[in-house]
Design a protein around this motif. Sequence first.
Motif, PDB file in Angstrom:
ATOM      1  N   LYS A   1       0.477  -0.648  -0.668  1.00 31.46           N
ATOM      2  CA  LYS A   1       0.293   0.107   0.213  1.00 31.46           C
ATOM      3  C   LYS A   1       0.834   1.485  -0.044  1.00 31.46           C
ATOM      4  N   ASP A   2       1.898   0.949   0.387  1.00 30.51           N
ATOM      5  CA  ASP A   2       2.676   2.479   0.932  1.00 30.51           C
ATOM      6  C   ASP A   2       3.645   2.975  -1.121  1.00 30.51           C
ATOM      7  N   SER A   3       3.381   1.691  -1.783  1.00 31.13           N
ATOM      8  CA  SER A   3       3.918   1.983  -3.246  1.00 31.13           C
ATOM      9  C   SER A   3       2.640   1.735  -4.369  1.00 31.13           C
ATOM     10  N   VAL A   4       1.821   1.006  -4.090  1.00 35.22           N
ATOM     11  CA  VAL A   4       0.640   1.361  -4.873  1.00 35.22           C
ATOM     12  C   VAL A   4      -0.765   0.923  -3.818  1.00 35.22           C
ATOM     13  N   PRO A   5      -1.667   2.499  -4.336  1.00 35.74           N
ATOM     14  CA  PRO A   5      -3.150   2.585  -3.352  1.00 35.74           C
ATOM     15  C   PRO A   5      -3.733   0.847  -3.121  1.00 35.74           C
ATOM     16  N   ASP A   6      -3.647   0.732  -1.914  1.00 32.71           N
ATOM     17  CA  ASP A   6      -4.811  -0.535  -1.381  1.00 32.71           C
ATOM     18  C   ASP A   6      -4.353  -1.434  -1.843  1.00 32.71           C
ATOM     19  N   ALA A   7      -3.671  -1.697  -2.230  1.00 32.27           N
ATOM     20  CA  ALA A   7      -3.099  -2.895  -2.830  1.00 32.27           C
ATOM     21  C   ALA A   7      -2.431  -3.782  -2.103  1.00 32.27           C
ATOM     22  N   TYR A   8      -1.866  -5.019  -2.214  1.00 38.94           N
ATOM     23  CA  TYR A   8      -2.083  -5.962  -2.017  1.00 38.94           C
ATOM     24  C   TYR A   8      -1.273  -7.022  -2.275  1.00 38.94           C
ATOM     25  N   LEU A   9       0.351  -7.797  -2.413  1.00 38.33           N
ATOM     26  CA  LEU A   9       0.724  -8.929  -3.894  1.00 38.33           C
ATOM     27  C   LEU A   9       0.227  -9.963  -3.044  1.00 38.33           C
ATOM     28  N   PHE A  10       0.259 -10.656  -4.208  1.00 31.49           N
ATOM     29  CA  PHE A  10      -0.448 -12.530  -3.406  1.00 31.49           C
ATOM     30  C   PHE A  10       0.293 -13.265  -4.135  1.00 31.49           C
ATOM     31  N   SER A  11       1.115 -14.613  -3.165  1.00 30.90           N
ATOM     32  CA  SER A  11       2.056 -14.865  -3.858  1.00 30.90           C
ATOM     33  C   SER A  11       1.483 -16.503  -4.257  1.00 30.90           C
ATOM     34  N   GLY A  12       1.876 -16.901  -4.417  1.00 32.81           N
ATOM     35  CA  GLY A  12       0.780 -18.606  -5.238  1.00 32.81           C
ATOM     36  C   GLY A  12       2.256 -19.644  -4.550  1.00 32.81           C
ATOM     37  N   ALA A  13       2.364 -19.915  -3.332  1.00 29.98           N
ATOM     38  CA  ALA A  13       3.177 -20.308  -3.228  1.00 29.98           C
ATOM     39  C   ALA A  13       2.820 -21.575  -2.605  1.00 29.98           C
ATOM     40  N   ARG A  14       1.485 -21.991  -2.493  1.00 32.39           N
ATOM     41  CA  ARG A  14       1.355 -23.308  -2.136  1.00 32.39           C
ATOM     42  C   ARG A  14      -0.319 -23.925  -2.774  1.00 32.39           C
ATOM     43  N   PRO A  15      -0.523 -24.424  -3.101  1.00 37.42           N
ATOM     44  CA  PRO A  15      -1.597 -24.997  -4.289  1.00 37.42           C
ATOM     45  C   PRO A  15      -2.997 -24.978  -3.151  1.00 37.42           C
ATOM     46  N   GLY A  16      -4.326 -24.422  -3.027  1.00 39.82           N
ATOM     47  CA  GLY A  16      -5.376 -24.771  -2.483  1.00 39.82           C
ATOM     48  C   GLY A  16      -6.024 -23.319  -2.982  1.00 39.82           C
TER      49      GLY A  16
END
Lengths: 715, 417
Positions: free
Chosen positions: A124-139
Amino acid sequence: MRTLTMTTFAILLAACSASTSQEPPAGALPDRPADTSSSAAEAPVPEATGTPDGRPGDPNPHIPGDMAASARVAEIRISPSPVVIARGEQTLVQGVLLDGSGTRVAGARWAVLVPNGLEVESIKDSVPDAYLFSGARPGRYEVPVSLPRVVGGAIEWNRIASFPVLVKDWPVARIDLEPMPYGAYAGSVFGLEARAITTRGTVHETAEVEWSSSDPEVVSVTRDGIATFRTSGDAVLTASAEGIDGSLAVRVQPNPVRSVELEASRSEVRTGDVVHLRTMVSGDANRRLTDVRVDYSISMVQGTPDGAEIFEDGTFVANAPGIYGVMATAGGRSATVILRAAPRDVRRPARLVGRGPVAHVTTSDLWVFEGRDGRDYAYTGTHAQGGGERMYAWDVTDPASPVLTDSVVVDARVVNDVKVSDDARWAVITREGASSRRNGIIVLDLADPAHPSVLAELTDSLTAGIHNVWINGDVVYAVNDGTSAMHIIDLANPAKPAHIGRWEVRPGEQDKTLHDVWARDGLAYLSYWDDGLIVLDVGAGLKGGTPRGPVFVSQYRYRTYQPEEYGNTHTAYRYGDYVFTGDEIFGCGDCVNGPRGYIHVIDVSDIENPMQVARYEVPEAGAHNIWVEDGLLYIAYYQGGLRVVDVSGELRGDLYRQGREVAWFQSTGSEGDAIVPNSPLAWGPQPHKGNVFVSDMNSGLWVVRIEPQTAPLAP
Amino acid sequence: MDRSALGRIFVFSIVAAGAGLLGANEAAALTSERSAIAASAPLAYPAAGLPARAASVSAAPDTLKPGARLPTARYWLFVANESSDLVSRVRFGPEGAALEDDIEVGIMPADLDGAHGVSVSPDGRHVYVSLAHGTPFGKLWSYRTADGVLTDSVTVGLFPATIGITPDGSLGFVVNFNLHGNPVPSSVSAVFLPEMVEVARIETCIKPHGSRVNHAGTLHYSVCAGDDHLVEISVERLEISRIVKLTPGSERVLAGPGEAAAPGGGADTPVCGPSWVVPSFDDRRVYVTCNRNGQVLELDAATLSVTRRFRTGKGPYNLAVSSDGRLLLATNKGDQSVSVFDLASGEELARVPTTRPITHGVVVSPDNRYAFVSNEAVGATRGTVDVIDLDSLEIVASTELHHQPGGIDLWRSEPLP
């Protein structure tokens, strides 16, 4: 009050009080590639005046935003929607915050909660209202969303809704089809199996395989693979996932069945006795057919409805007395046998013989043995409440009057386990909570078993604490709380214990918990919590293992629902063709009055392919340590007290319902002779010379006799 | 999660040990425990199915030492009892020190969950407790201070220990000590405390311990007992900014995690064995205990170079700095004492013996009048909290808690009329 409307892609807020929440509509995500470029939900909205993202001087930029802006938020639209992430990739997920009039709100605080297995980073400090989701474990995950509000001058965060996230496994490379288990005959119905395999060669964890038929008039198939073979002809059955197909050409033959005969191994049984049904299916000229699917059902009951079970392999077991008609059907023809089940009638009275009350400290495990002096002894450990720093020695030669002869005090706060060598010359006790934080094991000299003394200790590499041990000849297997490995210790010279090896599942990985180990006849059985039961060759000659060099034989993982999913394999004991394992479950949704968990009966007649065949579950209680001897299973069932179960003969189904329980004894101490009066918490059982010794966490040592019954037990 | 769902089912009162349970081997060892038990009123814990609130614990307050100056405020603290799975609320005032209440923690009555670290949120509304043991990962639990109700928890790494919190209360840094696991690099978990979400797990070193955020809220410090490192983390970036090697004679700022992991970057056998780190009141200095060689190091926060060394008692473990910048206190775990240093002169003003061995944690009152010290004790002997008057540098009150009290933090204080 905020407006409450629902759309497919938006999270809408209920009246924002701490006690209200609005769950999003349920539903599985479509299994399609992630779309991170745009959102169908993200319609253009006018920008409203709001507090800039972040506050000057805010020492923590990870929760930027303004409370007043948060208070105006009536709706959060999540983009993209649905959130689909490819394994190993990252996806930017943004919230579009709207007020009640649909005007965009900038600068509001909000947050997502991250379920286990999902990796999310706030940007959020660089992109408003944003999260970066990582696909580490399928499900498939459900991600809650929270908004803050000010209550009494302080910020409280309220979960207001959630949205689904799918982390897709690697791409599908191929579809593996299992051979059809039965012949394709008109009139047959059975399931087909297919698995999607990833580009990495692993079984796909998220792809849904869907079946279809080229000619449903010949053979129809449900999406999940139940095939109905309708009439003679040819068809192709196809299993598909992510655009990858696997096909099976099928030629449906006419129904060849002309007759069905059914035989039972026994027709007069008791509840709990296992009956094997033998079905002979014949075609023209009495030709025996062996590839025709046979379905079994209980067609008639005189007695308790739902009083018996019939399994797919033609095994029958009655839970309640009665007369049962069991039918076998194949190719539209059927046959029936009548089975009569009498009460098992194994109940025996349990009588209290003696007690060794412990009222100032909780009690842990026990070991009962005949000492070198010919007298009988019980050693009991102590647990944390009250200060678990000692092991008690009881003379139980007269089981009606256990006499406390001595105790051993060590630097510990839990002496969890006590084990005595086969020759009764030495014992091992375990330590946890040592003030030096160097726990390990203590070896006791039993030259004078009434007054055991410390012979040696071993703490190197065992500092974490040892929860359980098992003695296998002059080798000790120790459960290391820190490494979750089984450490192997040589006690050929008990005065000088020495490390000689270790074994662990999934070396190098941390997410594992070893809880207990038990060994006999060259096989060790490890209770590895979520990794289930693991069998090692420690001298059985199966895989070249030795007591000092175990070799893996097999593993059996299972899950218990209470109502959440648990592994929690806690203890194991081999008897005959079965390993009895117990769960230990605390803190579950159903754990209103204490622990849960039950006994799983695992058939190990094929040691490399263990399979659960039965269970014994006392409702509303939790299983703990067990012992099996002479066809009787002894269970310290925590708040359920001591349970004794007839495990003679073949086992299948629900042993509790089958009337196999022989005796039940509540180890309930009273005021003054228990650290917790009126509350049994049985820890460990051990039969010894006709009596059953039980350690109860809340009240100490109990001696119980299971009295004979007038009717004999089953042969 | 409601605490009533935790499944703890014990209801017990600790009573004097029955004489019939004493054997020859233990007579001497039990003397202290029996005295301790006799000195305490029975303790009550909540029953299964009853409201989750822990029953009030009444214990005779340990009165103020005769002649001691009267406190001008009343203070409340939280202390974690690692081998009882209880977090005690302790009060100190003119009437002395007393155990007021306990919060039950953990879900495994048949195992030790291991309540280790305790930190109170800056606004005083929550107390965070690290539970060291799990299956296998530990957790950080959050309780409301007002009524001891569990509000949330989050799974972190192996053997979470110390908790450091940013001044705005938004982020908690929990060191995943992994004390007893394989000697491989562990991590610091950054937890967004309002929602108890782990937002980052920053791999640092072997056996990270101690966790403090500077007063500006910009830097986090932890140390590495397993490889003699001090690790500085940028709170903004949630990544390592600098690593300092603390091995005597080799102290220097390393080029980064790469050099720290390279041969010579760490210590094969730790010499310093750092266990704690705390910034000075003005963030210009950083103090680190060398648990193995009996020193406290002072480092310049700008250069992270060692500027002074303080000789302590055996096994310095935890540290506290008075908010006026006058005093530095170090618990000496190995010789049952607290070293009190004058920071201006570097002189050890006193080495105060504590009431029980295995001296663990220390916290200084906001008015800098008192230090509160937790003592683990040994085995079944209960631990204590001692109150040291920072004027007279002597213990003026003490109260007995449960088994292995360790993590300690001040909750609040109220001026007396």
